[in-house]
Each structure stands twice: as C-alpha cells, then as structure tokens.
Design a protein around this motif. Structure first.
Motif, PDB file in Angstrom:
ATOM      1  N   PRO A 117      -9.558  -4.303  -4.780  1.00 43.24           N
ATOM      2  CA  PRO A 117     -10.224  -3.049  -5.118  1.00 43.24           C
ATOM      3  C   PRO A 117      -9.335  -1.840  -4.894  1.00 43.24           C
ATOM      4  O   PRO A 117      -9.400  -0.884  -5.667  1.00 43.24           O
ATOM      5  CB  PRO A 117     -11.442  -3.022  -4.185  1.00 43.24           C
ATOM      6  N   SER A 118      -8.485  -1.904  -3.868  1.00 43.45           N
ATOM      7  CA  SER A 118      -7.598  -0.778  -3.617  1.00 43.45           C
ATOM      8  C   SER A 118      -6.655  -0.556  -4.802  1.00 43.45           C
ATOM      9  O   SER A 118      -6.506   0.560  -5.306  1.00 43.45           O
ATOM     10  CB  SER A 118      -6.810  -1.045  -2.348  1.00 43.45           C
ATOM     11  N   PHE A 119      -6.036  -1.637  -5.275  1.00 42.80           N
ATOM     12  CA  PHE A 119      -5.135  -1.526  -6.427  1.00 42.80           C
ATOM     13  C   PHE A 119      -5.895  -1.069  -7.670  1.00 42.80           C
ATOM     14  O   PHE A 119      -5.391  -0.281  -8.466  1.00 42.80           O
ATOM     15  CB  PHE A 119      -4.465  -2.865  -6.712  1.00 42.80           C
ATOM     16  N   LEU A 149      -7.005   5.888 -10.898  1.00 49.01           N
ATOM     17  CA  LEU A 149      -6.343   7.184 -10.737  1.00 49.01           C
ATOM     18  C   LEU A 149      -5.293   7.396 -11.822  1.00 49.01           C
ATOM     19  O   LEU A 149      -5.163   8.484 -12.374  1.00 49.01           O
ATOM     20  CB  LEU A 149      -5.690   7.270  -9.357  1.00 49.01           C
ATOM     21  N   TYR A 150      -4.541   6.344 -12.143  1.00 44.38           N
ATOM     22  CA  TYR A 150      -3.540   6.465 -13.215  1.00 44.38           C
ATOM     23  C   TYR A 150      -4.210   6.819 -14.534  1.00 44.38           C
ATOM     24  O   TYR A 150      -3.695   7.629 -15.312  1.00 44.38           O
ATOM     25  CB  TYR A 150      -2.760   5.164 -13.388  1.00 44.38           C
ATOM     26  N   ILE A 151      -5.374   6.190 -14.793  1.00 38.31           N
ATOM     27  CA  ILE A 151      -6.067   6.486 -16.046  1.00 38.31           C
ATOM     28  C   ILE A 151      -6.531   7.939 -16.037  1.00 38.31           C
ATOM     29  O   ILE A 151      -6.424   8.641 -17.044  1.00 38.31           O
ATOM     30  CB  ILE A 151      -7.243   5.514 -16.251  1.00 38.31           C
ATOM     31  N   LEU A 152      -7.003   8.399 -14.870  1.00 39.50           N
ATOM     32  CA  LEU A 152      -7.406   9.793 -14.739  1.00 39.50           C
ATOM     33  C   LEU A 152      -6.221  10.724 -14.979  1.00 39.50           C
ATOM     34  O   LEU A 152      -6.372  11.829 -15.498  1.00 39.50           O
ATOM     35  CB  LEU A 152      -7.956  10.005 -13.326  1.00 39.50           C
ATOM     36  N   LEU A 153      -5.019  10.278 -14.612  1.00 38.03           N
ATOM     37  CA  LEU A 153      -3.808  11.064 -14.812  1.00 38.03           C
ATOM     38  C   LEU A 153      -3.208  10.842 -16.197  1.00 38.03           C
ATOM     39  O   LEU A 153      -2.091  11.258 -16.458  1.00 38.03           O
ATOM     40  CB  LEU A 153      -2.768  10.706 -13.749  1.00 38.03           C
ATOM     41  N   VAL A 186     -12.789   4.195  -3.442  1.00 42.84           N
ATOM     42  CA  VAL A 186     -12.505   2.803  -3.798  1.00 42.84           C
ATOM     43  C   VAL A 186     -11.093   2.424  -3.377  1.00 42.84           C
ATOM     44  O   VAL A 186     -10.814   1.279  -3.033  1.00 42.84           O
ATOM     45  CB  VAL A 186     -12.704   2.598  -5.320  1.00 42.84           C
ATOM     46  N   THR A 187     -10.173   3.399  -3.372  1.00 40.25           N
ATOM     47  CA  THR A 187      -8.801   3.094  -2.965  1.00 40.25           C
ATOM     48  C   THR A 187      -8.676   3.019  -1.448  1.00 40.25           C
ATOM     49  O   THR A 187      -8.042   2.106  -0.917  1.00 40.25           O
ATOM     50  CB  THR A 187      -7.845   4.182  -3.500  1.00 40.25           C
ATOM     51  N   LEU A 228       0.832  -1.208   0.000  1.00 39.21           N
ATOM     52  CA  LEU A 228       0.000   0.000   0.000  1.00 39.21           C
ATOM     53  C   LEU A 228       0.865   1.257   0.000  1.00 39.21           C
ATOM     54  O   LEU A 228       0.594   2.222  -0.713  1.00 39.21           O
ATOM     55  CB  LEU A 228      -0.911   0.014   1.231  1.00 39.21           C
ATOM     56  N   MET A 229       1.949   1.232   0.799  1.00 43.01           N
ATOM     57  CA  MET A 229       2.819   2.404   0.862  1.00 43.01           C
ATOM     58  C   MET A 229       3.490   2.651  -0.491  1.00 43.01           C
ATOM     59  O   MET A 229       3.603   3.789  -0.944  1.00 43.01           O
ATOM     60  CB  MET A 229       3.864   2.210   1.958  1.00 43.01           C
ATOM     61  N   LEU A 230       3.918   1.564  -1.140  1.00 42.05           N
ATOM     62  CA  LEU A 230       4.550   1.719  -2.462  1.00 42.05           C
ATOM     63  C   LEU A 230       3.560   2.308  -3.455  1.00 42.05           C
ATOM     64  O   LEU A 230       3.907   3.151  -4.290  1.00 42.05           O
ATOM     65  CB  LEU A 230       5.056   0.371  -2.960  1.00 42.05           C
TER      66      LEU A 230
END
Lengths: 103, 392, 163
Positions: free
Chosen positions: C36-38, C44-48, C13-14, A38-40
């Motif tokens: 779900p967190s990943f 977020l990457y897609i948003l960026l 969701v994260t 999570l931190m990474l």
C-alpha cells in the motif's frame, strides 16, 4: 487551499525519516532493505515533485526518478543475493549476529 | 464538484466491469472450459442443469455462496482474507484499458490512458502478490510451496510478456491500447501478419514470432496448463488456494478467469486488430464459407457418431454464415468482431490446457530464460532494425 | 478541493503502512505493508502528472521488488509461526534521530524560498521521456544499463554459492 510543492516535500521528509528509523533499528537484513526502499521512494517523490512545480516543461526529474527505480531494483537484487549467501554460510539474517569480521 | 461526478462514474463503471467479469469470463469461461475438456476427453461435460448444462455454473456459484468460510487455526487472518480480494481486483483492473469496440465515433473503453499497455502489465504483475499472500497466510506447506513456485514463475515470465507488449507498442508507436488498434486499422492489417508500410506482409514472421512469445508467456502468467505448477492438483492439492472455501475460493477462480480473458483480450488488441473488421476480398470470404461447409460435410460423413459433432457443426454453420455475410458486403458490429476474436483465442488457450502435460519446474524456467527471453529480445531488435531501414 | 483531498488520502495511504513496515514485529506483514505504501506513492505520481513513472513504479516496486523481498523472507524465515526479536537496542536512539531529522528537514524546507516554474507538463508524457532518454540523458541511460547488467551477474554469482 491548493496542493503545492511544500506538501510533497514534507511528505517525502516524513517518509524518508520513517525509512531511516527502520534502517537503524531493524535486526533483519531484509527489513533493513525495506527501510532503504522507503527512503529511495521518498527521494523519488521529491524529484518528481520538483519536476512538476519547478520545471514543468522539462522531464529531467522524471528521468532521474526512473533511473533511481532501476537502481533500486539492482540494489534489491544484489542485496538479497548477499542476504541469501550470508544465510547459507552463517544460517542467520540478523545483521547483529553476522559479526565474524570482529574476531 | 466535478470530482464527485467522476467518482460516481468510476463506481458505476466498476460495477459494470465486475458484472461482465463475473458473468462472461468466470461463469461462461468455466462452463466453456468444462464443455471443451469434456469433448477433448470424449465425455459430454455438464449436461443436466438447464439446456445443455448452461446453468451448471450458476448452480455451482449458488452452492459456493452458501458454503461456510473456514479459516485455518494458525492462519494470519487479515492476510488470509485479503488475498482473494487482491487477486480478483487485480484481474478487474486489467480491463480498464481494454477497448471493446466502437459505438458511432466513441470507443467503448473505460479509460483510454496514454500508458495503457504499461498499466496492463503493471496490474497483471500485482496478481502474484495476492497469490503469495494466500500461500503464506494459509500456514500450510502445500500452499506455501504453491505460492513460492508461483512467485518464481511469474517473475520469470513477466519479461517475455513485457517484451511481447513492447513489440506491439514499438510497431504502433504508442502505448495506448486504443492507439495500437487504430494503428492497425490505419495500415489495413493485423500486426500478426503485417508491419507498417513499406514492409507490409513481408513482416509476417516478426509478428507471428512476437504473438507466439506473448501467448506462451501469457499462458504461464495466468498459471494455466502446461504451466500450472503453482496449483498442480496432483502434487500440491491445488497449491496456494488449498485452504480456501466457499466464496473466497470462487474469487480466486474469478481472478484466474478474468486474468486469462484479459490476456486474450490484450493479445486480440495487439496482434489481431482489436475491434477492426478483417478486410478480405469477397472471393476469399466465399472461400471461408465454402471451407466451413466442406469441413461440416466431411465430418457428417465420416464421424456421425462422434460426441463433438454438434458443437463442430454449429461452429461450421456460424463460420459459413459470417463468411457469406461478409462476401456480400455486409458488416458486423465492431464489438461482435472483438468478442469473436477474443473467444477464438480463449478457445485456443483451453485447447492447449487439455492437450499438454505439465512441465517440470526446471523446464519451465529454462523455457522462459533460455528460449523465450532471447527470442523476444532478438525479435524486438530485428523488427526495430527492419522498421528503421524501411524508413520509419 | 478534490486535489487536496486526494493528496491527504494518498499521504495517509503512503505513511501509515510505512510506519507498519518499520515497526511490525512480523517481518512478512512488514513486507506486505510495503505494497500500500508503494501504491500511495504511485497515486502521488499520478497526481503530479507523471503517469509513466507511476506505471513503472507499480511494475518494478510492487510487482518485482516486493515479491523478491517476500521470496527471500520465506526462504530464510520459515513458516508463519517463527517470531524472532526484530529490533535491536537502538530503538530510542533511532526514534530520536528520525524525529530530529524530520524536524530539521521540515524547518529547512519551510524557510527556503523555492522557485516556481510556469507552464504545464507536455501532454504526452511517455514520448517526451523517451526522447529525453535517447538524446540529453543517453549517458545516464547507458550507465544505468551497465549497472543493471553488472548487478544481474553479481546477484547470480553471489546467490549461487560454490559448486
């Protein structure tokens, strides 16, 4: 209101602290690894967000994020191998019971 | 409010794709599988519901819909219910980047994203999570064993699979699925037999090797015989979905067939030119048609009482018709070509399934790590070298 | 409007599954909550507009690392029934440290003036990344490959044990 750099930085700070909490409170070695992942991820969000908002024409941030993802995979593989080795000899994965160095 | 429109469009396309997945891949796939299994084992296959048993799968689906949902007593209920959905959704998401053909100047694809094949392999790798969830949450040792076997198998075979995908992406110079097909149209030949000029046909060995690596890995990735250890009926009583009943069981089947058709579709796109029409000289098309007629005649003369006589004859007639049509300069719609190639590959996968026995776990892992992975890597390296020396 | 809404949804969701990851008493559920967190981070990457990183994120984190974690948990913990005490005695201390650190970071972040660059990302992301990897960042690339090889060998040797 637009989504700016600050939104991502705060989100990543919260994610980082969540991971940190997991790392310091968990007993199970695998759970500690999960906290580290999570931190990474939090660090990666930062890198990509900086890439997008500070230097949009470059790709440096994304490169570093990719390198971190690769290293996270390495870390998980080696870490889990260590957990397995410890489990084989000590029959536990709880880090506070792996204390033979204290003897 | 453009994003509302986008959302509505996405929902509409999802429904369309899901219908396609449920009707074409799952229902027709299961029907074809049972028929082909029957012919290979000298049986008739489903025959009583509808003409030639065509409605058998519909009847089965209705039956599954009516069945009770049973949850084992000490199962983790939330995860137990989530697992089949994960598997089905992952299979559904595969199809987002698959182009079916062209209509005018539009390419029929849900979304042509510029990381298409990467997206595909990422979605394919999510399936293993659903399987692992199912295996663990059932609280059943057979299910757990099936889930664990599946995890090790999928992780091992993801590498050769990715190498095959990487090969096509490298040769085409793009990660987009549409771009890969267009590169093959532009060079006038499938990647299976042709590399970009100036290498051309001399590159056939590389293409065939890459395609074989990819197909073997794909067969393993969708847990089909000879790589079906996770669900081996005779030792694990169906493996990870042993505790599932009714519609949840059907969702696993849907996911499995959707995934298999998805892999076949990707192979079609990467190695068989996707929706592109094959370019053969007219006399070669005549030869194809004649060959089909000769095969039909030989079968009629020698094996008149065989069970498979009808399907083989209809296939021969179909091939002859296509050959004749193409030899006089006719055209078929691109989507028909895509589906023809897709179903040929699917037939091939089913043929393999009912022909070979299951591998042992150590043989399975050896094949991946000691054969497919080095082969794929060497092939990638050699192809890159050849392309560079050829002046790309 | 749409962007902010998407960001808030993805942030939730994260973060919510991340909290489950660190607090759940059921270790397998904690590991599954990573997914779900990943995936939220992927969104977020897609948003960026970093699609390539997003694809790799799903492939490596969701498809490989989570599976590896689950694999080891299932090898060492047994079935669904086992419930061990999952947290140590540092819970209040850890919670305090985490909250304090979050507070400090956010204060620092809001008081800093960040430079904002102009321009938009290059349209075809993967090509730019590939070019950068093979030119400006080739040393990093090679070093990472070496680390990957070393950790591969190290993991095999460690996990194998004595014959």
């Amino acid at each position: 209101m637009h989504v700016g750099l600050m939104h991502y930085l705060i989100l990543s700070a919260l994610l980082f602290c969540t991971g940190l909490y997991g790392v310091v409170t968990r007993r199970n070695a695998v759970a500690i690894l999960m906290g580290i992942e999570l931190m990474l991820n939090a660090a990666n969000i930062n890198l990509v967000a900086f890439n997008r908002y500070v230097a949009p024409t470059a790709v440096g941030g994304q490169i570093f994020a990719l390198v971190i993802i690769t290293l996270a995979a390495c870390e998980a593989a080696v870490g889990l191998a260590l957990v397995l080795a410890a489990y084989r000899t000590l029959e536990t994965t709880q880090v506070d019971e792996i204390n033979i160095m204290k003897w | 409010m453009s994003w509302v429109l986008e959302l509505l469009k996405a929902i509409g396309l999802t429904v369309l794709l899901f219908t396609f997945l449920a009707v074409v891949t799952a229902m027709m796939g299961v029907y074809a599988e049972r028929k082909i299994a029957g012919w290979i084992q000298a049986r008739l296959g489903p025959k009583h519901v509808g003409p030639q048993g065509l409605l058998q799968t519909v009847a089965d689906t209705v039956k599954l819909l009516q069945k009770e949902h049973i949850t084992p007593r000490r199962a983790d209920v939330l995860m137990f219910n989530a697992a089949p959905v994960v598997v089905a959704v992952a299979a559904l998401l595969d199809w987002v980047v698959i182009p079916f053909g062209t209509l005018g100047s539009r390419v029929l694809v849900v979304r042509d994203i510029n990381i298409g094949v990467l997206y595909f392999s990422a979605m394919a790798s999510v399936t293993v999570l659903g399987i692992l969830t199912a295996g663990w949450s059932s609280n059943n040792k057979y299910a757990l064993l099936g889930g664990l076997r599946s995890a090790s198998q999928l992780i091992s075979y993801e590498l050769p699979l990715a190498l095959g995908i990487l090969w096509a992406a490298m040769v085409a110079g793009t990660l987009s699925t549409v771009g890969i097909v267009e590169a093959q149209i532009q060079q006038g030949g499938w990647f299976l037999f042709t590399l970009p000029p100036p290498i051309g046909r001399l590159g056939a060995p590389f293409g065939i090797l890459a395609a074989v690596t990819f197909l073997v890995a794909a067969t393993a990735e969708v847990n089909r015989v000879p790589f079906d250890l996770p669900e081996a009926e005779s030792e694990l009583v169906a493996g990870y979905f042993v505790e599932y009943t009714g519609m949840r069981f059907a969702l696993f089947q849907l996911g499995e067939y959707g995934e298999m058709f998805g892999m076949a579709a990707l192979a079609t796109i990467m190695f068989l030119g996707g929706w592109a029409e094959p370019h053969l000289a007219p006399y070669l098309w005549v030869a194809v048609a004649l060959g089909a007629v000769v095969v039909a005649a030989v079968i009629l003369l020698t094996a008149r009482h065989s069970l498979v006589i009808r399907p083989v004859l209809s296939l021969a007639v179909l091939t002859a018709a296509v050959g004749l049509l193409m030899s006089v300069g006719g055209h078929l719609p691109s989507i028909v070509w895509f589906l023809l190639k897709l179903f040929t590959l699917v037939f091939f996968l089913m043929w393999v399934r009912w022909t070979y026995p299951r591998l042992r776990l150590d043989q399975l892992l050896n094949l991946s790590w000691k054969v497919l992975l080095p082969l794929g890597l060497l092939n990638l390296l050699a192809t890159g070298l050849v392309l560079t020396l050829g002046g790309r | 409007m749409g962007e902010l809404g998407a960001f808030i949804v993805l942030a939730l969701v994260t973060l919510i599954p991340a909290v489950v990851v660190v607090t759940s008493h059921n270790i397998v559920r904690a590991a599954f909550s990573l997914v779900p967190s990943f995936l939220g981070v992927t969104g977020l990457y897609i948003l960026l507009q970093a699609e390539f990183v997003a694809g790799i994120q799903v492939l490596i984190y969701v498809g490989a690392i989570t599976v590896l974690l689950l694999f080891v948990i299932m090898l060492t913990e047994g079935g669904t029934g086992v419930r061990l005490r999952q947290v140590n005695e540092q819970v209040p201390l850890g919670a305090m440290a985490a909250v304090w650190l979050a507070f400090v970071i956010i204060v620092i972040l809001t008081r800093t003036v960040w430079p904002v660059g102009a321009g938009s990302p290059p349209p075809y992301n993967a090509t730019a990344i590939g070019n950068a990897f093979m030119t400006d960042y080739v040393l990093i690339f090679e070093a990472t490959s070496l680390v990957l090889l070393v950790s591969l060998i190290g993991a095999i040797v460690t996990a194998r044990g004595e014959e």
